[in-house]
Design an enzyme around this catalytic site. Structure first.
Site, PDB file in Angstrom:
ATOM      1  N   LEU A   1       0.864  -1.174   0.000  1.00  0.00           N
ATOM      2  CA  LEU A   1       0.000   0.000   0.000  1.00  0.00           C
ATOM      3  C   LEU A   1       0.903   1.227   0.000  1.00  0.00           C
ATOM      4  O   LEU A   1       1.995   1.202   0.579  1.00  0.00           O
ATOM      5  CB  LEU A   1      -0.894   0.026   1.246  1.00  0.00           C
ATOM      6  CG  LEU A   1      -1.961  -1.069   1.368  1.00  0.00           C
ATOM      7  CD1 LEU A   1      -2.681  -0.949   2.707  1.00  0.00           C
ATOM      8  CD2 LEU A   1      -2.964  -1.000   0.222  1.00  0.00           C
ATOM      9  N   ASP A   2       0.456   2.303  -0.638  1.00  0.00           N
ATOM     10  CA  ASP A   2       1.236   3.532  -0.624  1.00  0.00           C
ATOM     11  C   ASP A   2       1.409   4.034   0.812  1.00  0.00           C
ATOM     12  O   ASP A   2       0.605   3.722   1.699  1.00  0.00           O
ATOM     13  CB  ASP A   2       0.532   4.617  -1.444  1.00  0.00           C
ATOM     14  CG  ASP A   2       0.438   4.258  -2.917  1.00  0.00           C
ATOM     15  OD1 ASP A   2       1.291   3.485  -3.390  1.00  0.00           O
ATOM     16  OD2 ASP A   2      -0.497   4.745  -3.585  1.00  0.00           O
ATOM     17  N   LYS A   3       2.429   4.831   1.022  1.00  0.00           N
ATOM     18  CA  LYS A   3       2.736   5.357   2.360  1.00  0.00           C
ATOM     19  C   LYS A   3       1.505   5.967   3.021  1.00  0.00           C
ATOM     20  O   LYS A   3       1.219   5.702   4.194  1.00  0.00           O
ATOM     21  CB  LYS A   3       3.844   6.403   2.256  1.00  0.00           C
ATOM     22  CG  LYS A   3       4.148   7.121   3.564  1.00  0.00           C
ATOM     23  CD  LYS A   3       5.197   8.200   3.374  1.00  0.00           C
ATOM     24  CE  LYS A   3       5.439   8.966   4.674  1.00  0.00           C
ATOM     25  NZ  LYS A   3       6.435  10.054   4.503  1.00  0.00           N
TER      26      LYS A   3
ATOM     27  N   ARG B   1      -5.789   5.655  -7.633  1.00  0.00           N
ATOM     28  CA  ARG B   1      -5.503   7.083  -7.755  1.00  0.00           C
ATOM     29  C   ARG B   1      -5.451   7.507  -9.220  1.00  0.00           C
ATOM     30  O   ARG B   1      -6.004   8.543  -9.609  1.00  0.00           O
ATOM     31  CB  ARG B   1      -4.185   7.407  -7.051  1.00  0.00           C
ATOM     32  CG  ARG B   1      -4.223   7.094  -5.556  1.00  0.00           C
ATOM     33  CD  ARG B   1      -2.842   7.070  -4.930  1.00  0.00           C
ATOM     34  NE  ARG B   1      -2.203   8.380  -4.985  1.00  0.00           N
ATOM     35  CZ  ARG B   1      -0.949   8.596  -4.625  1.00  0.00           C
ATOM     36  NH1 ARG B   1      -0.184   7.584  -4.209  1.00  0.00           N
ATOM     37  NH2 ARG B   1      -0.436   9.808  -4.705  1.00  0.00           N
TER      38      ARG B   1
END
Length: 349
Positions: free
Chosen positions: A137-139, A237
Site C-alpha cells: 500500500l502507498d505510504k 488514484r
C-alpha cells in the site's frame, strides 16, 4: 547469489506433462515463473542433458537436477514498532497499516518501514523473501495487507495475486459528484515525461481494471467504494483521476482543490489541510495459502477519513438549511471562480 542443487525423479504418471508444471508441483516452495526462468537459462538437466524449454513434455522416470539460484537478501534492521495485527496463524499475518507507514525500505526511507517492524515482531521472517510482503500500500494509504510467514505460503499468495483471486476493496473520497457506479479499464504504466508518476495509457503499460460504486454524495465530493480486479501501482488514484474524479488530498494526481461556495471557513481549512489521498483498504478476502479456507477481513476507516466524511455531510446540511428555497447557487474554486448552476432537485439529491 545463493545456489542450491535439487535432485529428484519425474513421477511415471506425469507422462506428457510440461516440465515447468511438473517441477512447480514437485517444488512448491518456488513459483512457476521462477522455475521457468531457471529452465530457460540452462539450470535444469534431464538424465544429464540440459533442457531449456519450459513446455518440454516429459516421459516420466527421468532424473532431474535443478540448480536453484536465489538472490541474497539485503540485511535489514529489525526495529520495534507498534503493529496493528488483526489476524495471525502459523502461515500468515493480516495487518491494518496506518497512514504514514512505508511498506518496504527504499530511496528516502532506509528504515522505519513495515518490513523493519515485521523483522522485530517475528525474526523468523528473515527466512522469507521481503519478510513475507507480497503486496503493498502507498505510504499514505491505510488499510489491510496480508504477509506470508513461510516461503510456501508466500508462493501460494503470490500465485493468487497473479490470478487476480485476492479480493481487495477500498473506500475513497473523490472530488466531484459521481452520478453512478462504473468500471475503469485503462492500462497503467510510467508517465511518458514524469518517471515518478504513473499514468493511464492508450498504448503500452499493463492491463488494469477497477470497479467503483457510489456510497454517498455531497455538494461537490463523493464517497465511493472501489474493488480492484488488478493491482497496479497507484491504480485507484490514477484510474479515478483519469475519469475526472481525483481523490481528495492526493498530492500527485489530485489537481487543484475544489471548494463549494459558502462553505464554512473551518470546513474550507479542513479540506485545504487534508494532505494525503483519502484512500483506505477496508476489505481483504483470499484463500488461505495452506488450509485452502476462504477468509475475509474488514478494517474501519481511520479517524481522518471519518472526520472528512462527517465534515462534508455537515457542510451539505448547513448549506441546505441556509439556502433552502433558492433556485440556484454557484461554486468557488481554490484558484479562480467557475459558476455551476444547480436546480432545487439537485440540491435535494
Amino acid at each position: 547469489m545463493t545456489q542450491q542443487e535439487l535432485t529428484t525423479t519425474i513421477p511415471l504418471d506425469k507422462i506428457s506433462s510440461r516440465l515447468d508444471a511438473v517441477l512447480a508441483e514437485l517444488y512448491p516452495d518456488y513459483s512457476r515463473n521462477r522455475i521457468q526462468d531457471w529452465i530457460k537459462v540452462g539450470n535444469v538437466t534431464l538424465d544429464g542433458k540440459v533442457q531449456k524449454k519450459p513446455n518440454f513434455k516429459v516421459l516420466g522416470g527421468e532424473k532431474v537436477v535443478l540448480q536453484a539460484e536465489l538472490d541474497d537478501e539485503v540485511v535489514y534492521e529489525a526495529q520495534e514498532m507498534e503493529l496493528d495485527i488483526i489476524y495471525e496463524d502459523d502461515d500468515i499475518l493480516v495487518i491494518n497499516k496506518p497512514v504514514g507507514m512505508v511498506v518496504h525500505p527504499g530511496a528516502g526511507n532506509p528504515d522505519g518501514t513495515l518490513l523493519n517492524g515485521l523483522l522485530f515482531y517475528s525474526p523468523a521472517l528473515r527466512e522469507v523473501p521481503r519478510a513475507g510482503i507480497v503486496h503493498r500500500l502507498d505510504k499514505d494509504t491505510s488499510g489491510l495487507m496480508v504477509v506470508a510467514k513461510t516461503v510456501p505460503a508466500q508462493t501460494h499468495l503470490v500465485e493468487q495475486l497473479q490470478r487476480h483471486a485476492v479480493e481487495r476493496v477500498y473506500d475513497a473520497v473523490v472530488v466531484g459528484k459521481v452520478i453512478s457506479g462504473g468500471k475503469v479499464t485503462k492500462n497503467i504504466g510510467r508517465h511518458p515525461t514524469d518517471r515518478k508518476r504513473m499514468a493511464a495509457l492508450s498504448v503500452g503499460g499493463k492491463t488494469a481494471v477497477s470497479h467503483y460504486r457510489v456510497l454517498e454524495r455531497f455538494r461537490e465530493h463523493t464517497h465511493v467504494r472501489v474493488q480492484l480486479e488488478t493491482g497496479r501501482t497507484h491504480q485507484i488514484r490514477v484510474h479515478m483521476s483519469s475519469i475526472g474524479f481525483p481523490l481528495v488530498g492526493d498530492p500527485v494526481y489530485g489537481g487543484r482543490l475544489r471548494i463549494p461556495k459558502s462553505m464554512m471557513p473551518e470546513f474550507v481549512d479542513y479540506l485545504r489541510n487534508f494532505k494525503r489521498q483519502a484512500l483506505h483498504a477496508g476489505m481483504l478476502s483470499l484463500t488461505h495459502p495452506i488450509s485452502g479456507k476462504l477468509m475475509k477481513w474488514k478494517a474501519p476507516m481511520p479517524d481522518d477519513m471519518l472526520d472528512l466524511i462527517d465534515m462534508l455531510r455537515d457542510d451539505m446540511d448547513d448549506f441546505q438549511a441556509q439556502f433552502h428555497g433558492y433556485d440556484e447557487y454557484d461554486y468557488d474554486y481554490d484558484n479562480g471562480v467557475e459558476v455551476e448552476w444547480v436546480t432545487d432537485a439537485d440540491i435535494a439529491d
